[in-house]
Design a protein around this motif. Structure first.
Motif, mmCIF file in Angstrom:
data_model
loop_
_atom_site.group_PDB
_atom_site.id
_atom_site.type_symbol
_atom_site.label_atom_id
_atom_site.label_comp_id
_atom_site.label_asym_id
_atom_site.label_seq_id
_atom_site.Cartn_x
_atom_site.Cartn_y
_atom_site.Cartn_z
ATOM 1 N N LEU A 198 -3.433 2.874 7.467
ATOM 2 C CA LEU A 198 -3.397 1.761 6.531
ATOM 3 C C LEU A 198 -1.964 1.291 6.282
ATOM 4 C CD1 LEU A 198 -6.080 2.596 3.812
ATOM 5 C CD2 LEU A 198 -6.063 0.666 5.393
ATOM 6 N N TRP A 218 -8.555 -4.192 2.770
ATOM 7 C CA TRP A 218 -8.001 -5.342 3.464
ATOM 8 C C TRP A 218 -9.070 -6.422 3.525
ATOM 9 C CZ3 TRP A 218 -3.193 -6.424 5.386
ATOM 10 C CH2 TRP A 218 -2.269 -5.390 5.347
ATOM 11 N N ILE A 278 -12.516 -3.355 8.508
ATOM 12 C CA ILE A 278 -11.959 -3.884 7.263
ATOM 13 C C ILE A 278 -12.032 -5.402 7.293
ATOM 14 C CG2 ILE A 278 -9.913 -3.998 5.801
ATOM 15 C CD1 ILE A 278 -9.040 -1.345 7.096
ATOM 16 N N TYR A 286 0.846 -1.181 0.000
ATOM 17 C CA TYR A 286 0.000 0.000 0.000
ATOM 18 C C TYR A 286 0.892 1.245 0.000
ATOM 19 C CZ TYR A 286 -2.823 3.717 2.088
ATOM 20 O OH TYR A 286 -3.445 4.908 2.375
ATOM 21 N N GLN A 311 -13.248 4.483 6.812
ATOM 22 C CA GLN A 311 -13.458 3.255 6.051
ATOM 23 C C GLN A 311 -14.253 2.221 6.825
ATOM 24 O OE1 GLN A 311 -10.500 1.606 3.558
ATOM 25 N NE2 GLN A 311 -9.221 3.428 3.541
ATOM 26 N N VAL A 333 -10.522 1.377 10.502
ATOM 27 C CA VAL A 333 -9.789 2.531 9.980
ATOM 28 C C VAL A 333 -10.777 3.664 9.779
ATOM 29 C CG1 VAL A 333 -8.421 3.435 8.064
ATOM 30 C CG2 VAL A 333 -8.040 1.100 8.869
ATOM 31 N N ASN A 337 -0.239 -2.278 7.213
ATOM 32 C CA ASN A 337 0.516 -3.025 6.203
ATOM 33 C C ASN A 337 1.877 -3.454 6.743
ATOM 34 O OD1 ASN A 337 0.976 -4.054 3.569
ATOM 35 N ND2 ASN A 337 2.159 -2.234 3.049
ATOM 36 N N SER A 370 0.732 5.191 0.646
ATOM 37 C CA SER A 370 -0.117 6.233 1.205
ATOM 38 C C SER A 370 -0.086 7.485 0.337
ATOM 39 C CB SER A 370 0.349 6.581 2.615
ATOM 40 O OG SER A 370 -0.347 7.701 3.092
ATOM 41 N N PHE A 384 -4.362 -7.647 0.821
ATOM 42 C CA PHE A 384 -4.565 -6.209 0.707
ATOM 43 C C PHE A 384 -4.258 -5.793 -0.724
ATOM 44 C CE2 PHE A 384 -5.100 -2.037 2.137
ATOM 45 C CZ PHE A 384 -4.083 -1.230 1.669
#
Length: 323
Positions: free
Chosen positions: A194, A291, A280, A46, A277, A274, A198, A48, A286
């Motif tokens: 996030l 996720w 998850i 991921y 969001q 999160v 990860n 950002s 992911f």
């Protein structure tokens, strides 16, 4: 009142003969694939959109038995002072070597814990606000237990995420824990939650291997020691989930340790919350945006193809208990 705890023990405790991740299709799937660090294809990392490094200072919430709202008899001290934060605390005051605490909430699920210490332990109110029935039972002989305490409480939880930020009996850590300092190190370059997830997820699935001997011989009432697992770099499903949940909670990321069924096997995994969001879950890998149920045991020991075939849309996972 007398009770038999045979069915309860086999419902949520991790026992010899059908331990988490030990039986049926799930173990058969494990046996068909290689077991080694790096044997699975890692998900795409991921990236950002933020250019600002997030604050990685640990925040370990400290449960408290204030005594402002409690119940005490010769057998039990129950402190419900912090129901609004999503937890209660209990300590056993009697002399029996086998004691059970049973907690039933508004989701109608019954949780059964071992309670054999005079030190307060933390139990989450994971079903949210509502009515909870609490019972404590002493062993008489064999699987026969007698009720020594029972009450019903009404929980109005002002901060529902706190139940998944505080430590508890299964996710046990504090500011001095190695998992906390390791998590701080792992997320030092993360730009957002996030990315922090990860980094922690990738470390756990790449550095902890599955312990089949432990799965074969672990006893009823097993509780993970997260620092020990971090040192040994091996464990069972509950260990994987507890280590990752402890790391994420210490980084202010609400994390649920979930226990239920993966196919036919009793199993443990995690999900995270999160901001903007929500919780998850879904696929295990992911993809840069979403996720999954993030089962760190399966990800550490399975190839990408096996993961996708087994998990599918997540329907092979059935959550029963949340810690």
């Amino acid at each position: 009142m007398l009770h038999t705890f045979n069915s309860i023990r086999y419902r949520i405790l991790f026992y010899r003969g059908s331990l988490i991740c030990k039986i049926s299709y799930f173990l058969l799937l494990f046996c068909m694939i290689p077991f080694c660090q790096g044997c699975h294809k890692a998900p795409e990392p991921y990236v950002s959109p933020s250019t600002t490094i997030r604050d990685n200072t640990p925040e370990c919430l400290v449960p408290s038995a204030d005594g402002t709202h409690n119940y005490v008899n010769a057998y039990i001290a129950l402190d419900t002072s912090h129901m609004d934060d999503g937890y209660i605390m209990a300590a056993y005051l009697g002399t029996s070597s086998k004691v059970k605490l049973q907690l039933s909430g508004p989701d109608y699920m019954t949780y059964t814990y071992d309670l054999a210490s005079s030190t307060y332990e933390v139990f989450p109110l994971s079903a949210g606000s509502g009515s909870y029935t609490i019972g404590v039972f002493e062993n008489i002989k064999d699987d026969l237990y007698a009720t020594v305490f029972s009450t019903t409480i009404e929980a109005d939880i002002a901060a529902p995420m706190n139940a998944f930020l505080y430590p508890n009996q299964y996710v046990k850590f504090d500011s001095s824990s190695q998992v906390v300092s390791k998590a701080q190190e792992l997320v030092a370059q993360a730009h957002d939650d996030l990315e922090a997830i990860n980094f922690i997820y990738s470390y756990v699935v790449s550095n902890i291997t599955y312990d089949y001997d432990k799965a074969e011989n672990v006893q009823s009432g097993y509780i993970p020691n997260v620092d020990e697992i971090l040192d040994l770099k091996t464990g069972i499903c509950l260990d994987y989930a507890a280590v990752m949940a402890s790391m994420l909670r210490s980084q202010r990321i609400p994390t649920r340790l979930e226990v239920g069924y993966a196919g036919d096997a009793y199993h443990a995994w995690i999900s995270t919350y999160v901001e903007n969001q929500g919780w998850i879950n879904g696929m295990i890998q992911f993809d840069g945006q979403n996720w999954s149920i993030m089962d760190p045991t399966f990800a550490a020991n399975a190839g990408e193809k096996e993961i996708e075939n087994f998990i599918g849309s997540g329907g092979n996972y059935v959550t029963k208990y949340v810690y």
